[in-house]
Scaffold this motif. Structure first.
Motif, short mmCIF file in Angstrom:
data_model
loop_
_atom_site.label_atom_id
_atom_site.label_comp_id
_atom_site.label_asym_id
_atom_site.label_seq_id
_atom_site.Cartn_x
_atom_site.Cartn_y
_atom_site.Cartn_z
N GLU A 28 0.81 -1.21 0.00
CA GLU A 28 0.00 0.00 0.00
C GLU A 28 0.84 1.27 0.00
OE1 GLU A 28 -2.42 -0.85 3.41
OE2 GLU A 28 -4.10 -1.41 2.13
N LEU A 29 2.15 1.13 0.15
CA LEU A 29 3.05 2.29 0.16
C LEU A 29 3.97 2.33 -1.06
CD1 LEU A 29 4.18 2.20 3.91
CD2 LEU A 29 2.32 3.54 2.91
N ALA A 30 4.13 1.18 -1.71
CA ALA A 30 5.14 1.04 -2.77
C ALA A 30 4.94 2.04 -3.89
CB ALA A 30 5.13 -0.39 -3.31
N ARG A 31 3.69 2.43 -4.13
CA ARG A 31 3.39 3.32 -5.26
C ARG A 31 3.69 4.79 -4.95
NH1 ARG A 31 -1.17 2.29 -2.41
NH2 ARG A 31 -2.66 3.99 -2.03
N LEU A 32 3.95 5.13 -3.68
CA LEU A 32 4.07 6.53 -3.28
C LEU A 32 5.50 7.05 -3.43
CD1 LEU A 32 1.95 6.52 0.01
CD2 LEU A 32 1.22 7.19 -2.28
N PRO A 33 5.68 8.22 -4.04
CA PRO A 33 6.99 8.87 -4.03
C PRO A 33 7.40 9.15 -2.58
CG PRO A 33 5.48 9.98 -5.54
CD PRO A 33 4.66 9.02 -4.73
N ILE A 34 8.68 9.04 -2.28
CA ILE A 34 9.15 9.18 -0.91
C ILE A 34 9.98 10.46 -0.74
CG2 ILE A 34 10.73 8.22 0.83
CD1 ILE A 34 9.81 5.46 0.02
N GLY A 35 9.63 11.22 0.30
CA GLY A 35 10.43 12.36 0.73
C GLY A 35 10.95 12.09 2.14
N LEU A 36 12.00 12.80 2.54
CA LEU A 36 12.60 12.60 3.86
C LEU A 36 12.59 13.91 4.64
CD1 LEU A 36 15.74 10.45 2.92
CD2 LEU A 36 13.50 9.64 3.68
N PHE A 37 12.22 13.81 5.92
CA PHE A 37 12.26 14.95 6.83
C PHE A 37 13.19 14.60 7.98
CE2 PHE A 37 11.01 17.51 10.41
CZ PHE A 37 10.61 18.74 9.88
N GLY A 38 14.32 15.28 8.07
CA GLY A 38 15.30 14.97 9.10
C GLY A 38 15.45 16.08 10.11
N ALA A 39 15.66 15.71 11.38
CA ALA A 39 15.90 16.68 12.44
C ALA A 39 17.20 16.32 13.15
CB ALA A 39 14.74 16.69 13.43
N SER A 40 17.96 17.35 13.52
CA SER A 40 19.22 17.16 14.24
C SER A 40 20.13 16.19 13.48
CB SER A 40 18.94 16.67 15.67
OG SER A 40 20.09 16.73 16.46
N THR A 41 20.67 15.17 14.14
CA THR A 41 21.55 14.23 13.45
C THR A 41 20.81 13.45 12.38
OG1 THR A 41 21.16 12.63 15.23
CG2 THR A 41 23.15 13.97 15.39
N GLY A 42 19.49 13.33 12.53
CA GLY A 42 18.69 12.64 11.52
C GLY A 42 18.77 13.30 10.16
N ALA A 43 19.04 14.61 10.11
CA ALA A 43 19.16 15.30 8.83
C ALA A 43 20.40 14.81 8.09
CB ALA A 43 19.23 16.80 9.05
N GLY A 44 21.50 14.62 8.81
CA GLY A 44 22.70 14.07 8.18
C GLY A 44 22.46 12.67 7.66
N ALA A 45 21.75 11.85 8.45
CA ALA A 45 21.43 10.49 8.02
C ALA A 45 20.54 10.50 6.79
CB ALA A 45 20.76 9.74 9.16
N ALA A 46 19.56 11.41 6.75
CA ALA A 46 18.64 11.49 5.61
C ALA A 46 19.40 11.80 4.32
CB ALA A 46 17.57 12.54 5.87
N LEU A 47 20.36 12.71 4.40
CA LEU A 47 21.12 13.08 3.20
C LEU A 47 22.06 11.97 2.77
CD1 LEU A 47 21.69 16.79 4.17
CD2 LEU A 47 20.44 15.98 2.15
N VAL A 48 22.66 11.26 3.72
CA VAL A 48 23.51 10.12 3.36
C VAL A 48 22.66 9.05 2.68
CG1 VAL A 48 24.89 8.22 4.28
CG2 VAL A 48 25.25 10.54 5.13
N SER A 49 21.48 8.78 3.22
CA SER A 49 20.60 7.78 2.64
C SER A 49 20.16 8.20 1.24
CB SER A 49 19.38 7.57 3.54
OG SER A 49 18.58 6.52 3.07
N ALA A 50 19.81 9.48 1.06
CA ALA A 50 19.38 9.97 -0.25
C ALA A 50 20.48 9.86 -1.29
CB ALA A 50 18.92 11.42 -0.13
#
Length: 220
Positions: free
Chosen positions: A95-117
């Motif tokens: 039910e999620l596979a069809r959806l485009p994915i965006g990332l919202f990162g906070a604090s250290t999570g922002a660094g992780a989001a960019l590495v993952s992207a």
């Protein structure tokens, strides 16, 4: 609508999935600095994003026994690897596979989001946009130059040290990029009205960059 508790079997993480009618995308949150899926600030933003037409997923990137270990909180490769696992889970969920994915990162999570992207193994699972709130995008290091997702960095005007770190990260990004300084806000955006501005900026960024798609239907 009440968030649905989900278990992401690999690597054994818990999360909150929030649905909305006919979502145009899925925003996955990357918490930082020992925060969790219960973060009141991220849940506030998630609720607003659902009103803007996006489904949301707030996963814990650390297991309970890891959350008290300071080294784990700043282990960007570990956090990014966990986030990538969450993205793969979403891509395998019917039910999620069809959806485009965006990332919202906070604090250290922002660094992780960019590495993952920027992860080359994410081929076929492209991230349509990234938003950082009071984040540490500089912790993504060399991966910044490899990010192709439009990236918005949101920082409080009173968070002076983090502003400089974000400006440094902005200079290293080669994708579509922007920095927004929220007047009167400190690192946690606790001042009245400042988190509303974060939501407005994030919703606008995701809406601007989400791929045009036909009606995708509802998430059950």
């Amino acid at each position: 609508m009440t968030d649905l508790h989900v278990h992401i079997q690999t690597p054994g993480l818990e999360g909150l999935l929030g649905a909305c009618p006919s979502p145009k995308g899925l925003i996955i949150f990357a918490h930082g600095s020992g925060s969790s899926r219960f973060s009141p600030r991220n849940n506030f933003v998630a609720a607003g994003l659902r009103q803007a037409g996006f489904a949301t997923l707030l996963p814990d990137l650390l297991k309970p026994e890891e959350e008290m270990t300071r080294a784990k909180v700043f282990d960007i490769p570990l956090l990014a690897s966990r986030l990538t696992d969450v993205i793969r889970w979403a891509r395998s969920h019917k039910e999620l596979a069809r959806l485009p994915i965006g990332l919202f990162g906070a604090s250290t999570g922002a660094g992780a989001a960019l590495v993952s992207a920027a992860d080359p193994e994410m081929a076929g699972m492209e991230i349509f946009a990234v938003v950082s709130r009071g984040g540490r995008p500089d912790l993504a290091g060399a991966a910044l130059a490899q990010v192709r997702s439009p990236t918005l960095l949101i920082v409080g005007s009173l968070d002076t040290e983090v502003i400089e770190l974000n400006r440094y990260a902005l200079s290293k990004l080669s994708a579509i990029k922007e920095i927004s300084i929220v007047p009167g806000a400190t690192h946690l955006f606790e001042e009245p009205g400042t988190l509303d501005q974060v939501l407005h900026l994030a919703a606008g960024w995701f809406t601007r960059h989400v791929p045009a798609r036909a009606d995708l239907g509802d998430i059950a």
